[in-house]
Design an enzyme around this catalytic site. Structure first.
Site, PDB file in Angstrom:
ATOM      1  N   ALA A   1       0.839  -1.203   0.000  1.00 44.10           N
ATOM      2  CA  ALA A   1       0.000   0.000   0.000  1.00 44.10           C
ATOM      3  C   ALA A   1       0.872   1.250   0.000  1.00 44.10           C
ATOM      4  CB  ALA A   1      -0.929  -0.016   1.217  1.00 44.10           C
TER       5      ALA A   1
ATOM      6  N   ASP B   1      -1.225  -4.698   3.260  1.00 48.71           N
ATOM      7  CA  ASP B   1       0.169  -4.351   3.561  1.00 48.71           C
ATOM      8  C   ASP B   1       0.537  -4.979   4.900  1.00 48.71           C
ATOM      9  OD1 ASP B   1       1.996  -1.732   2.335  1.00 48.71           O
ATOM     10  OD2 ASP B   1       2.656  -2.708   4.192  1.00 48.71           O
TER      11      ASP B   1
ATOM     12  N   ASN C   1       8.167  -2.994  -2.125  1.00 52.45           N
ATOM     13  CA  ASN C   1       9.412  -2.292  -2.430  1.00 52.45           C
ATOM     14  C   ASN C   1      10.496  -3.258  -2.902  1.00 52.45           C
ATOM     15  OD1 ASN C   1       8.507  -2.718   0.190  1.00 52.45           O
ATOM     16  ND2 ASN C   1      10.255  -1.683   1.099  1.00 52.45           N
TER      17      ASN C   1
ATOM     18  N   SER D   1       5.705  -3.954  -9.090  1.00 47.77           N
ATOM     19  CA  SER D   1       7.010  -3.420  -8.664  1.00 47.77           C
ATOM     20  C   SER D   1       7.966  -3.430  -9.856  1.00 47.77           C
ATOM     21  CB  SER D   1       7.642  -4.313  -7.594  1.00 47.77           C
ATOM     22  OG  SER D   1       6.812  -4.480  -6.498  1.00 47.77           O
TER      23      SER D   1
ATOM     24  N   ALA E   1      14.654   0.352 -18.700  1.00 45.88           N
ATOM     25  CA  ALA E   1      15.163   1.180 -19.805  1.00 45.88           C
ATOM     26  C   ALA E   1      14.529   2.573 -19.766  1.00 45.88           C
ATOM     27  CB  ALA E   1      14.872   0.499 -21.138  1.00 45.88           C
ATOM     28  N   ALA E   2      13.220   2.633 -19.517  1.00 37.80           N
ATOM     29  CA  ALA E   2      12.546   3.936 -19.508  1.00 37.80           C
ATOM     30  C   ALA E   2      13.135   4.831 -18.419  1.00 37.80           C
ATOM     31  CB  ALA E   2      11.042   3.747 -19.298  1.00 37.80           C
TER      32      ALA E   2
ATOM     33  N   ALA F   1      16.073   4.593 -17.063  1.00 37.32           N
ATOM     34  CA  ALA F   1      17.466   4.920 -17.404  1.00 37.32           C
ATOM     35  C   ALA F   1      17.500   6.040 -18.456  1.00 37.32           C
ATOM     36  CB  ALA F   1      18.181   3.676 -17.924  1.00 37.32           C
TER      37      ALA F   1
ATOM     38  N   LEU G   1      15.207   8.348 -18.995  1.00 37.81           N
ATOM     39  CA  LEU G   1      14.759   9.611 -18.383  1.00 37.81           C
ATOM     40  C   LEU G   1      15.889  10.229 -17.556  1.00 37.81           C
ATOM     41  CD1 LEU G   1      11.157   8.563 -17.268  1.00 37.81           C
ATOM     42  CD2 LEU G   1      11.721  10.322 -18.958  1.00 37.81           C
TER      43      LEU G   1
ATOM     44  N   CYS H   1      13.560   5.806  -7.314  1.00 42.86           N
ATOM     45  CA  CYS H   1      13.726   4.820  -8.389  1.00 42.86           C
ATOM     46  C   CYS H   1      14.876   5.032  -9.368  1.00 42.86           C
ATOM     47  CB  CYS H   1      12.423   4.684  -9.146  1.00 42.86           C
ATOM     48  SG  CYS H   1      11.144   3.963  -8.103  1.00 42.86           S
TER      49      CYS H   1
END
Ligand SMILES: NC(=O)C1=CN([C@@H]2O[C@H](COP(=O)(O)OP(=O)(O)OC[C@H]3O[C@@H](n4cnc5c(N)ncnc54)[C@H](O)[C@@H]3O)[C@@H](O)[C@H]2O)C=CC1
Ligand SMILES: O=C(O)[C@H]1O[C@H](OP(=O)(O)OP(=O)(O)OC[C@H]2O[C@@H](n3ccc(=O)[nH]c3=O)[C@H](O)[C@@H]2O)[C@H](O)[C@@H](O)[C@@H]1O
Length: 480
Positions: free
Chosen positions: A9, A33, A87, A127, A218-219, A221, A223, A272
């Site tokens: 959560a 959770d 996480n 995740s 990849a996305a 990285a 950004l 992230c």
């Protein structure tokens, strides 16, 4: 009625499930959770996370088709679709420490699903996980299957904090990866049907499992790489007299490049980008691709360099010492419109200034006193920065005061550092602030948000990342 259960959560599980519940009244959504206090907060008036627009949705759906429960096992057992949104931090110990993703929470969730399930399940990886995690999860589930059919899907989340609700309402794409078997395709269709309640079909992309898992890493990285690219340019701008905002604008006008995510800053933060790039680096190394690993590692190194460069500018501009000087820190969250401080550049900047024996007065509209104290005293794991492994001493933390007003933070200060781009910092009465500061009064803008010209007219010495340097600062070069 289709039943969805989401394990975890947090910043992803909470908002994502709230939006599914809102858009799909015929689906029952339960978020569970292991943290009972987090669930209690989701069921209270004070939600555990601050996210614009979230509270309204939760209030609309809670108790109807959206529930928050600490009873993990019962709700998992009853669900048709289980999202796992726990996480996946960077490992701090053992094999792959400092790079690999720690899948302890993921694995324990998978084992619990295997233990309690009595009917077929679609298990959705929400995740962010290393590529090939689905295979490991499949093994755990199938070895304990008791004849149950499990289909694993990868459905990574692309929302950004602060804009989570609008990102979920109107995603650029929804990505679903699954097995290329008839059962796998059927599971993909079931999840597609959920999103199709509000996402146009051409924005729902389906791929194989490994492409979906890798696309998420990849996305992030790509950004983060854009930010490190523009931040690297900002250093060159300062050395040459170019203005990084003008350079970004000119570069971003090329439709092949695009204008988003080209804001120079004190460095990217958030839970992230660093974790996912480290994970990518580790995967590359494990696959015998050191050149590729080094390429991505550089994105993190430039980010660390940018934070260090900012601190060096502060210290060198102030006669090479900040010892005993009061410095106001405006903004502590890793970006505006969130109270999240995970990996915020403010932690590194504040710790470095404290090491130089500055006194800090911190103001952030959403971050609590406890959170800031915890962040500054916590042992922060960071690769290539052994100094960060040293815990802050309690006496250092005493050099920090946390206030609830920007004017109070700046009173009698020698300098202001703007570390989060909260809108309210644009409209502060800087004349009033200047009048109550020590002189010379400095502003170090780590988010390029102040009107440099106006502040210089008031009398401030201003440093703004990647902008032509104040003559004062030019004569005091910061060697990073
Ligand atoms: N924060 C963000 O903006 C985004 C995060 N992600 C990814 O989503 C995942 C979750 O991230 P956040 O929501 O930010 O994390 P978070 O830390 O806010 O939430 C995770 C929750 O999972 C719970 N949990 C852990 N193990 C559990 C278990 N075995 N059973 C039940 N609950 C358990 C924790 O108590 C915690 O409340 C991560 O993999 C992250 O990389 C992806 C996109 C955006
Ligand atoms: O996987 C994730 O966790 C998420 O990570 C990021 O989202 P988030 O970290 O919440 O926020 P961003 O808007 O990406 O900002 C990250 C950091 O980069 C900084 N940033 C962003 C943009 C920019 O131009 N310059 C810049 O310095 C921000 O201030 C912030 O510190 C991605 O944008 C999401 O797509 C992704 O789902």
């Amino acid at each position: 009625m289709v039943k969805i259960c989401c394990i975890g959560a947090g910043y992803v599980g909470g908002p994502t499930m709230a939006v599914i519940a809102l858009k799909c009244p015929s689906i029952q959504v339960v978020v569970v959770d292991i943290s009972v206090s987090r669930i209690t907060a989701w069921n209270s008036e004070q939600l555990p996370i601050y996210e614009p627009g979230l509270e309204d949705i939760v209030k609309q759906c809670r108790g109807k088709n959206l529930f928050f429960s600490p009873d993990v096992e019962k709700n998992v057992a009853e669900a048709d679709i289980i999202f796992v949104s726990v996480n996946t931090p960077t490992k701090t110990q053992g094999l792959g420490a400092g790079r690999a993703a720690d899948l302890t929470y993921w694995e324990s969730a998978a084992r619990m699903i295997a233990d309690v399930s009595t009917s077929n399940k679609i298990v959705v990886e929400k995740s962010t996980v290393p590529v090939k995690t689905a295979e490991a999860i499949e093994k755990i589930l199938s070895f304990n299957s008791k004849g149950i059919n499990y289909q694993i899907l990868s459905n990574p989340e692309f929302l950004a904090e602060g804009t989570a609700i609008q990102d979920l309402f109107n995603p650029d794409r929804v990505l679903i990866g699954g097995r290329e078997t008839p059962d796998g395709q059927k599971a993909i269709q079931t999840l597609k049907d959920v999103y199709a309640h509000w996402v146009p079909e051409d924005r729902i992309i389906t791929t194989n499992l490994w492409s979906a898992e890798l696309s998420k890493l990849a996305a992030n990285a790509f950004l983060a790489q854009r930010i490190s690219s523009v931040n690297a340019m900002s250093a060159l701008c300062e050395a040459t007299g170019a203005d990084v905002s003008q350079v970004s604008h000119a570069v971003g006008k090329d439709t092949r490049i695009g204008s988003k995510f080209l804001n120079a800053s004190v460095g990217f933060g958030g839970s992230c980008f660093q974790k996912d790039i480290l994970n990518l680096v580790y995967i590359c190394e494990c696959n015998g691709l050191p050149e590729v690993a080094n390429y991505w590692k550089q994105v993190i190194k430039v980010n660390d360099y940018q934070k260090k460069r900012f601190v060096n500018r502060v210290v060198s501009s102030m006669f090479n010492t900040v010892s005993g000087k009061k410095i106001a820190i405006l903004g502590f969250a890793f970006k505006k419109d969130t109270g999240d401080t995970r990996e915020t550049p403010a932690i590194d900047v504040c710790k470095e200034l404290l090491r130089d024996r500055a006194r800090l007065s911190i103001y952030d509209p959403q971050v609590t006193v406890d959170q800031i104290q915890r962040d500054l005293s916590m042992d922060k794991f960071d690769w290539d920065h052994p100094v960060h492994l040293q815990p802050m001493s309690p006496s250092t933390v005493k050099k920090v005061s946390i206030v609830w007003d920007a004017y109070e933070a700046a009173r009698d200060a020698h300098a202001i550092c703007i570390l989060t781009e909260w809108d309210e910092f644009k409209t502060l009465d800087y004349q009033r602030i200047f009048d109550n500061m020590q002189k010379p009064a400095f502003v170090f803008d780590g988010r390029n948000m102040v009107n440099v010209k106006k502040l210089r007219e008031i009398g401030f010495i201003v440093y703004s990342i990647g902008k032509p340097l104040d003559p004062w600062i030019k004569d005091m070069p910061a060697v990073a």
